[in-house]
Write a protein that holds these residues in place. Structure first.
Motif, short mmCIF file in Angstrom:
data_model
loop_
_atom_site.label_atom_id
_atom_site.label_comp_id
_atom_site.label_asym_id
_atom_site.label_seq_id
_atom_site.Cartn_x
_atom_site.Cartn_y
_atom_site.Cartn_z
N THR A 40 -4.48 -3.97 -9.79
CA THR A 40 -5.56 -4.55 -8.99
C THR A 40 -5.75 -6.02 -9.32
OG1 THR A 40 -6.72 -2.42 -8.80
CG2 THR A 40 -8.03 -4.40 -8.47
N ALA A 41 -5.73 -6.33 -10.63
CA ALA A 41 -5.90 -7.72 -11.06
C ALA A 41 -4.71 -8.58 -10.65
CB ALA A 41 -6.11 -7.78 -12.57
N VAL A 42 -3.50 -8.04 -10.79
CA VAL A 42 -2.29 -8.80 -10.47
C VAL A 42 -2.18 -9.03 -8.97
CG1 VAL A 42 0.24 -8.71 -10.47
CG2 VAL A 42 -1.03 -8.09 -12.52
N GLU A 43 -2.58 -8.04 -8.18
CA GLU A 43 -2.56 -8.21 -6.73
C GLU A 43 -3.45 -9.39 -6.32
OE1 GLU A 43 -2.94 -5.39 -2.73
OE2 GLU A 43 -3.65 -4.66 -4.68
N ASP A 44 -4.62 -9.48 -6.96
CA ASP A 44 -5.50 -10.63 -6.70
C ASP A 44 -4.86 -11.94 -7.16
OD1 ASP A 44 -7.38 -8.93 -5.63
OD2 ASP A 44 -8.59 -8.81 -7.46
N GLU A 45 -4.20 -11.88 -8.33
CA GLU A 45 -3.55 -13.08 -8.86
C GLU A 45 -2.44 -13.56 -7.93
OE1 GLU A 45 -0.59 -14.21 -12.57
OE2 GLU A 45 -2.04 -12.59 -12.84
N ILE A 46 -1.66 -12.64 -7.41
CA ILE A 46 -0.59 -13.02 -6.48
C ILE A 46 -1.18 -13.64 -5.22
CG2 ILE A 46 1.26 -12.14 -5.00
CD1 ILE A 46 1.79 -10.00 -7.16
N PRO A 59 5.79 8.41 -7.80
CA PRO A 59 4.95 8.20 -6.61
C PRO A 59 3.92 7.08 -6.79
CG PRO A 59 5.22 10.54 -7.01
CD PRO A 59 5.77 9.83 -8.21
N THR A 60 3.32 7.00 -7.97
CA THR A 60 2.34 5.94 -8.24
C THR A 60 3.01 4.57 -8.23
OG1 THR A 60 1.04 7.46 -9.61
CG2 THR A 60 0.63 5.11 -9.91
N LEU A 61 4.16 4.48 -8.87
CA LEU A 61 4.88 3.21 -8.94
C LEU A 61 5.38 2.79 -7.56
CD1 LEU A 61 5.95 0.92 -10.69
CD2 LEU A 61 7.98 2.32 -11.16
N MET A 62 5.79 3.75 -6.75
CA MET A 62 6.30 3.42 -5.42
C MET A 62 5.22 2.76 -4.56
SD MET A 62 8.62 6.76 -4.49
CE MET A 62 10.20 7.05 -5.31
N GLN A 63 4.00 3.23 -4.66
CA GLN A 63 2.92 2.63 -3.89
C GLN A 63 2.70 1.17 -4.28
OE1 GLN A 63 -0.69 4.96 -3.93
NE2 GLN A 63 0.38 6.86 -3.45
N ALA A 64 2.68 0.92 -5.60
CA ALA A 64 2.50 -0.45 -6.07
C ALA A 64 3.69 -1.33 -5.70
CB ALA A 64 2.28 -0.46 -7.58
N ALA A 65 4.89 -0.78 -5.83
CA ALA A 65 6.11 -1.55 -5.53
C ALA A 65 6.17 -1.94 -4.05
CB ALA A 65 7.35 -0.76 -5.92
N ALA A 66 5.75 -1.04 -3.17
CA ALA A 66 5.77 -1.34 -1.74
C ALA A 66 4.83 -2.50 -1.41
CB ALA A 66 5.38 -0.09 -0.95
N ARG A 67 3.65 -2.48 -2.02
CA ARG A 67 2.70 -3.56 -1.79
C ARG A 67 3.20 -4.87 -2.41
NH1 ARG A 67 -0.30 -6.51 1.28
NH2 ARG A 67 -2.15 -7.42 0.26
N PHE A 68 3.78 -4.78 -3.60
CA PHE A 68 4.33 -5.96 -4.27
C PHE A 68 5.41 -6.60 -3.39
CE2 PHE A 68 7.32 -8.00 -7.21
CZ PHE A 68 6.48 -8.73 -8.02
N SER A 69 6.29 -5.78 -2.85
CA SER A 69 7.36 -6.27 -1.98
C SER A 69 6.80 -6.95 -0.74
CB SER A 69 8.26 -5.09 -1.58
OG SER A 69 9.34 -5.54 -0.80
N GLU A 70 5.75 -6.37 -0.20
CA GLU A 70 5.10 -6.94 0.98
C GLU A 70 4.48 -8.30 0.69
OE1 GLU A 70 1.20 -5.87 3.77
OE2 GLU A 70 2.17 -4.29 2.60
N LEU A 71 3.90 -8.43 -0.49
CA LEU A 71 3.24 -9.68 -0.85
C LEU A 71 4.22 -10.81 -1.13
CD1 LEU A 71 0.42 -8.40 -3.26
CD2 LEU A 71 0.06 -9.56 -1.08
N VAL A 72 5.26 -10.52 -1.89
CA VAL A 72 6.13 -11.59 -2.38
C VAL A 72 7.43 -11.72 -1.57
CG1 VAL A 72 5.19 -11.37 -4.69
CG2 VAL A 72 7.29 -10.15 -4.12
N HIS A 73 7.67 -10.79 -0.65
CA HIS A 73 8.87 -10.82 0.18
C HIS A 73 10.14 -10.74 -0.65
CE1 HIS A 73 6.52 -11.66 3.81
NE2 HIS A 73 5.84 -12.53 3.08
N VAL A 74 10.11 -9.89 -1.65
CA VAL A 74 11.30 -9.58 -2.44
C VAL A 74 11.47 -8.06 -2.39
CG1 VAL A 74 12.31 -9.50 -4.75
CG2 VAL A 74 11.09 -11.55 -3.98
N GLN A 75 12.63 -7.61 -2.00
CA GLN A 75 12.86 -6.17 -1.90
C GLN A 75 12.66 -5.52 -3.27
OE1 GLN A 75 16.63 -5.14 -0.17
NE2 GLN A 75 16.33 -2.94 -0.44
#
Length: 219
Positions: free
Chosen positions: A70-76, A107-123
């Motif tokens: 949650t904190a890192v998503e805000d930081e990004i 499953p938990t990591l996949m949710q975070a990874a999908a959002r991370f990929s969406e934010l930074v545009h890195v697969q």
């Protein structure tokens, strides 16, 4: 345990906590993260552990991961807002990340990874590795063997950077249960690897701030 068995254990433990809270001032019995993941229930907030330093025993690790994310998503988001161009135009050092984990946390990591990929545009993809050496009923990342992960990745494929759970190499002196170092793994895969506990660590890898990256010898 099956989901039904895990639900019974979880219900019983949680039901006893108010009694222990009254008697001892703390909940005393703390179900580990596995019970919540197996039953697909939300993990409790960090204060449910009464400040007990028991994370290495599997208590609160998932909650710590989620709170960190949650904190890192805000930081990004703030970082991107401060850039004149979009994340897509940023010259990231890696174009495809593979996050390794065991089957329970996947499953938990996949949710975070999908959002991370969406934010930074890195697969950013997650590879859930079954524990073939100790048995597939062993589903936690800390008990994965490096040889199993290497063999699985060589079949499944992987990106230009592979990020391993740091807990795989805590046995001790930064070696895996089967006595391989992160450097050994990088050499075997012929690919840079990094170690991470959280998505904050993954973000550090992408921005060049991580100190736990191992490149193949001679690369």
């Amino acid at each position: 345990h099956t989901a039904s068995e895990a639900a019974q254990v979880l219900d019983y433990a949680i039901a006893r906590q108010p009694e222990f809270q009254d008697r001892f001032g703390v909940r005393f019995v703390y179900p580990t993260d596995e019970w919540y993941l197996v039953t697909e229930r939300a993990v409790p907030p960090m204060d449910a552990y009464d400040g007990q330093a028991l994370m290495e025993n599997g208590l609160g690790m998932v909650r710590h991961f989620l709170d960190d994310w949650t904190a890192v998503e805000d930081e990004i988001g703030s970082w991107l807002a401060g850039k004149a161009s979009s994340a897509e135009a940023v010259n990231w050092p890696y174009k495809q990340l593979t996050l390794v984990t065991a089957t329970l946390f996947a499953p938990t990591l996949m949710q975070a990874a999908a959002r991370f990929s969406e934010l930074v545009h890195v697969q950013t993809e997650v590879t859930a590795v079954p524990n073939t050496r100790l048995g597939e009923s062993i589903t936690v990342a800390g008990l994965l063997l490096a040889e199993d992960v290497i063999a699985y990745l060589q079949i499944a494929g992987f990106g230009d950077l592979v990020i391993f759970p740091r807990v795989m190499f805590d046995h001790p002196d930064i070696i895996s249960l089967d006595d391989l170092t992160p450097q050994d793994v990088a050499n075997r895969l012929d690919r840079p690897i990094a170690l991470a506990d959280t998505m904050g660590d993954v973000w550090d890898v992408l921005t060049g701030d991580s100190r736990v990256i191992f490149k193949p010898e001679g690369a």
